[in-house]
Motif scaffolding. Structure first.
Motif, short mmCIF file in Angstrom:
data_model
loop_
_atom_site.label_atom_id
_atom_site.label_comp_id
_atom_site.label_asym_id
_atom_site.label_seq_id
_atom_site.Cartn_x
_atom_site.Cartn_y
_atom_site.Cartn_z
N HIS A 103 -40.85 -48.32 28.74
CA HIS A 103 -41.56 -49.26 29.62
C HIS A 103 -42.87 -48.69 30.14
CE1 HIS A 103 -40.79 -47.05 33.40
NE2 HIS A 103 -39.65 -46.68 32.82
N GLN A 161 -43.32 -50.92 36.10
CA GLN A 161 -42.10 -51.59 35.64
C GLN A 161 -40.96 -50.61 35.43
OE1 GLN A 161 -44.70 -53.00 32.46
NE2 GLN A 161 -43.80 -55.04 32.71
N THR A 162 -39.87 -51.14 34.91
CA THR A 162 -38.72 -50.35 34.50
C THR A 162 -38.32 -50.81 33.10
OG1 THR A 162 -37.03 -51.89 35.29
CG2 THR A 162 -37.95 -50.31 36.91
N MET A 167 -38.39 -54.58 31.58
CA MET A 167 -39.48 -55.32 30.94
C MET A 167 -39.15 -55.68 29.49
SD MET A 167 -42.39 -52.66 29.64
CE MET A 167 -42.64 -53.71 28.21
N ASP A 170 -35.14 -45.80 31.53
CA ASP A 170 -36.16 -45.66 32.56
C ASP A 170 -36.78 -44.29 32.37
OD1 ASP A 170 -35.75 -48.11 33.84
OD2 ASP A 170 -34.25 -47.29 35.21
N TYR A 209 -39.21 -42.90 37.15
CA TYR A 209 -39.27 -44.36 37.32
C TYR A 209 -37.86 -44.94 37.41
CZ TYR A 209 -44.24 -44.36 35.96
OH TYR A 209 -45.60 -44.15 35.90
N GLY A 210 -37.79 -46.15 37.96
CA GLY A 210 -36.53 -46.89 37.96
C GLY A 210 -35.39 -46.11 38.57
N ARG A 243 -39.84 -59.34 39.60
CA ARG A 243 -40.95 -58.77 40.38
C ARG A 243 -40.41 -57.95 41.54
NH1 ARG A 243 -46.44 -60.03 41.78
NH2 ARG A 243 -46.89 -59.44 43.94
N TYR A 290 -39.10 -54.67 40.31
CA TYR A 290 -40.17 -53.73 39.98
C TYR A 290 -40.77 -53.11 41.25
CZ TYR A 290 -40.35 -55.66 35.19
OH TYR A 290 -40.07 -56.05 33.91
N SER A 323 -40.68 -49.15 42.28
CA SER A 323 -41.93 -48.43 42.44
C SER A 323 -42.08 -47.88 43.85
CB SER A 323 -43.11 -49.35 42.11
OG SER A 323 -43.06 -49.77 40.76
#
Length: 292
Positions: free
Chosen positions: A36, A40-41, A44, A62, A66-67, A194, A197, A201
Motif C-alpha cells: 500500500h 493508507q493501509t 486500499m 501493512d 503503518y496500519g 477514510r 486510514y 495514520s
C-alpha cells in the motif's frame, strides 16, 4: 476501526527482531504481494486483492510503521530505508512459504517494491509500480514552483522533531488533505475507509515521517549506488502513472526506461488512488503483467 478484506485471513508475521507485520492472505495459486501507499493501509487493495485471489495467493501486508504493523523507533535513520522495508517483504513471503513472488506497490509501497526488485532480483518475478517515480528521479524532477505539489516531501525530510510536532498537532487535517486532493472520485474512498486510514495514520506519525525522511537520505544514496553500478530491474515491469510528468515537465516513461529493461508504461486518467478509483483497470494491467 478494524476493517478487513472480505474472505482474507489475517496473521502477524515476524520479519526482523522485535518487528512483525500485519498481513492479510487470501486465495490460492502463484503468489502476488501487494504493498500500500500513503496515507493508507493494506485495505486500499480490497477490490484488486479480491479479484486476483480467484487464481493467485494474494498477500497484503501493512508496511512497517503503518496500519497494524509494528512501528520501531528509528535512531540511526535506516529503520525505514526502503532497503529495510523491502527485506521485510521478502521475509513475509518466505515465512508464508514463497521463495519467489510477483510484487506490486502503490506510492510508498511502490518505492519499497522497486527496492525489492533491485536488491532481491531472484525473489521478485514481476513488478508493478503505481504512480511514483524511483526515489532518485523523484527528487531530480522536483524543482521551482511546481515542487509545491510535493511540499510534504520537504516537510518530512527535516531533522527529527519539527515535522512530527507539526503533523501530530493536526493529523486528521494533514493526512485528510491528501485523501481529498489526490482523489478524483471521492466515493472511491467511503467514509468508513477514510476513517480507518486517518485513525491508522494518526497513530503512526513518527514512523510515517521516518519513512519519508529516509527517502531524502539513505534511499537516495542506495539509488545513486545502483545507478552508478548499472543495476536495473530485469524482471517484467508495468508502471501505471497519472500524466504528471507532462505537468511537471519531464518524460516519465523515459525516466523509467533508465531502470527497467522489460517495461510497459501506461498513463491512466483516474486520480492517485487508482486501485480504489479504477480497480478494474489495475487488475487488467496486473494480469497482463503476470502473463509476460
Amino acid at each position: 476501526m478494524d476493517l478487513r478484506i472480505d474472505g482474507f485471513d489475517y496473521r502477524r508475521v515476524p520479519v526482523a527482531p522485535d518487528v512483525a507485520l500485519n498481513v492479510a492472505v487470501g486465495g490460492s495459486g502463484s503468489p502476488v504481494v501487494l504493498l500500500h501507499g500513503f496515507p493508507q493501509t493494506h485495505l486500499m487493495w480490497r477490490h484488486v486483492a479480491a479479484d486476483l485471489a480467484a487464481d493467485h495467493t494474494v498477500i497484503c501486508p501493512d508496511l512497517r510503521g503503518y496500519g497494524a504493523s509494528d512501528k520501531p523507533v528509528d535512531p540511526d535513520g535506516t529503520g525505514y530505508a526502503k532497503r529495510t522495508m523491502a527485506a521485510d517483504v521478502v521475509a513475509v513471503a518466505r515465512e508464508l512459504g514463497h521463495q519467489r513472488f510477483a510484487l506490486a506497490g502503490h506510492d510508498r509501497g511502490a518505492l519499497v517494491a522497486i527496492r525489492a526488485g533491485l536488491d532481491h532480483p531472484d525473489a521478485v518475478t514481476h513488478l508493478a509500480s503505481l504512480d511514483v517515480l524511483p526515489t532518485l528521479d523523484m527528487w531530480d524532477v522536483m524543482h521551482g514552483v511546481s515542487a509545491a505539489v510535493g511540499f510534504h516531501l520537504y516537510l518530512m525530510a527535516q531533522p527529527p522533531g519539527l515535522p512530527e510536532r507539526l503533523i501530530g498537532n493536526s493529523p486528521d487535517e494533514f493526512f485528510g488533505h491528501f485523501l481529498d486532493i489526490w482523489t478524483r472520485d471521492p466515493a472511491a474512498i467511503p467514509a468508513e475507509v477514510r476513517a480507518a486510514y486517518l485513525a491508522a495514520s494518526r497513530a503512526a506519525v513518527p514512523s510515517i515521517v521516518a519513512d519519508y525522511r529516509a527517502s531524502a537520505g539513505v534511499d537516495v544514496e542506495h539509488d545513486r549506488a545502483d545507478r552508478a553500478a548499472g543495476n536495473r530491474l530485469g524482471m517484467p515491469v508495468t508502471v501505471l502513472q497519472q500524466d504528471w510528468g507532462a505537468a511537471l515537465g519531464f518524460d516519465a516513461a523515459g525516466r523509467w526506461r533508465q531502470w527497467a529493461d522489460n517495461l510497459v508504461h501506461r498513463t491512466v486518467t483516474c486520480g492517485h488512488f487508482m486501485a480504489e478509483e479504477a480497480p478494474g483497470e489495475v487488475v487488467k494491467e496486473f494480469r497482463e503483467l503476470l502473463g509476460r
